[in-house]
Write a protein that holds these residues in place. Structure first.
Motif, PDB file in Angstrom:
ATOM      1  N   CYS A 145       0.816  -1.217   0.000  1.00 56.37           N
ATOM      2  CA  CYS A 145       0.000   0.000   0.000  1.00 56.37           C
ATOM      3  C   CYS A 145       0.848   1.265   0.000  1.00 56.37           C
ATOM      4  O   CYS A 145       0.304   2.376   0.083  1.00 56.37           O
ATOM      5  CB  CYS A 145      -0.930   0.001   1.215  1.00 56.37           C
ATOM      6  N   SER A 154      -8.073  -6.140   7.893  1.00 51.25           N
ATOM      7  CA  SER A 154      -8.985  -5.228   8.579  1.00 51.25           C
ATOM      8  C   SER A 154      -8.256  -3.999   9.101  1.00 51.25           C
ATOM      9  O   SER A 154      -8.796  -2.887   9.089  1.00 51.25           O
ATOM     10  CB  SER A 154      -9.698  -5.951   9.727  1.00 51.25           C
ATOM     11  N   ALA A 205      -7.354  -1.737   6.127  1.00 48.40           N
ATOM     12  CA  ALA A 205      -8.567  -1.086   5.642  1.00 48.40           C
ATOM     13  C   ALA A 205      -8.924   0.102   6.525  1.00 48.40           C
ATOM     14  O   ALA A 205      -9.289   1.177   6.029  1.00 48.40           O
ATOM     15  CB  ALA A 205      -9.719  -2.084   5.615  1.00 48.40           C
ATOM     16  N   THR A 265      -6.443   2.956   5.975  1.00 47.64           N
ATOM     17  CA  THR A 265      -6.734   3.612   4.713  1.00 47.64           C
ATOM     18  C   THR A 265      -7.942   4.532   4.832  1.00 47.64           C
ATOM     19  O   THR A 265      -7.938   5.668   4.315  1.00 47.64           O
ATOM     20  CB  THR A 265      -6.977   2.567   3.605  1.00 47.64           C
TER      21      THR A 265
END
Length: 330
Positions: free
Chosen positions: A201, A318, A321, A324
């Protein structure tokens, strides 16, 4: 600071090429329409010898950009190129349909329209110091300026969203934010997939654990591992607005010192492993140490989005996420 990858070091590469006497130009995507291969702010560095690094498309216009960059190095004039990418060409580089991109090409060095070496050097220095900075270019007259956070509301919005682009006043604003960082406290199983996912990421990862048997290179090959006590390690790393922190040890002796530093740092995210009951006890300890409810509310606990995760990899999903969502949505 972790060394930037080559594809994210294009200002540095261009400056090095220029100073080595090889000549350098920077090509930057300034606008896109449709299914453009690369977003605004994407760059390609071109040397006077035709070497390239980076990309402004999926490969469909690079050749033309290099030709124009070499011409710019000859006439010392910046220029804006417009390319329409056909559906057929787009499909060849992995896109469903075509689009249009505009590319700014700037020779580095001397010339009224060129990108001055001193300005490029200042940009590179700010990037090396992890200082967010924007390069503003006005094609009408080729005025350029470096803009720091807090100077303009419109540019600050772009800093927060990490989004380069054209302003209504005709300027192109190229955002140069420091690399994102993820600091993980606790060399537990969840940390293994979490650090790997964070790298995918775009985060520079650092693992903190004073227990050498846990934070070993054998268990975390290729990761940056710090064996100092968590509070000392965090203070040295100086979390900023581009830093996420996650504590995973489930041991107050290790997690709490890190949390105390993290809560009063500039980090944009703090997530802590533990059940609701564990977190309630953590909150009581923090209140007893003088932390306010507003400070404590910064903690995301239990860490991660509630997606029913069970395995270490699912929990890591999780957590990434949630990080982000906080980064992009606030």
């Amino acid at each position: 600071m972790t060394e930037r990858a080559a594809h994210d070091s294009l200002p540095e590469i261009a400056l090095d090429w220029h100073r080595a006497g090889r000549g350098a130009a920077l090509a930057t995507v300034i606008e896109t329409w449709g299914s453009a291969p690369r977003q605004a702010g994407s760059q390609l560095a071109i040397s006077g010898e035709g070497e390239i690094m980076g990309s402004v498309s999926g490969g469909c216009v690079e050749g033309a950009v290099v030709t124009e960059a070499l011409a710019a190095l000859e006439d010392r004039r910046s220029r804006i190129l417009t390319f329409g990418v056909s559906d057929e060409t787009a499909f060849a580089v992995g896109l469903a349909c075509g689009g249009t991109i505009r590319v700014l090409v700037e020779p580095v060095g001397e010339g009224a329209e060129a990108l001055p070496e001193a300005m490029l050097a200042d940009l590179v220095a700010a990037r090396a110091a992890r200082q967010p900075v924007a390069m503003a270019v006005t094609p009408e007259g080729w005025q350029r300026a470096l803009v720091a956070p807090g100077a303009e509301a419109a540019v600050d919005t772009r800093f927060r969203s990490d989004k380069s682009g054209m302003e209504e006043d005709g300027r192109f604003i190229a955002i140069h934010n420091p690399p994102l960082r993820l600091i993980v406290v606790g060399a537990v199983h969840i940390a293994q997939p979490l650090l790997q996912m964070a790298r995918l990421c775009g985060y520079d990862g650092t693992l903190i654990d004073p227990r050498s048997a846990f934070g070993s290179a054998a268990r975390f090959p290729g990761e940056v591992i710090v064996e100092d006590w968590p509070d000392e390690a965090l203070e040295a790393l100086a979390p900023d607005g581009r830093t996420a922190i996650v504590t995973l040890t489930h041991d107050p002796k290790l997690d709490d010192p890190a949390i105390r530093v993290a809560l009063r740092s500039g980090g944009f995210y703090l997530g802590c492993l533990g059940s609701t009951r564990t977190h309630a006890k953590r909150v009581d300890r923090l209140r007893a140490e003088g932390f306010s409810d507003a400070e404590i509310a910064r903690i995301h606990a239990p860490v991660g989005m509630d997606i029913g995760a069970k395995t270490p990899a699912e929990i890591a999903v999780s957590v990434m996420a949630q990080i982000t969502a906080v980064l992009r949505k606030g």
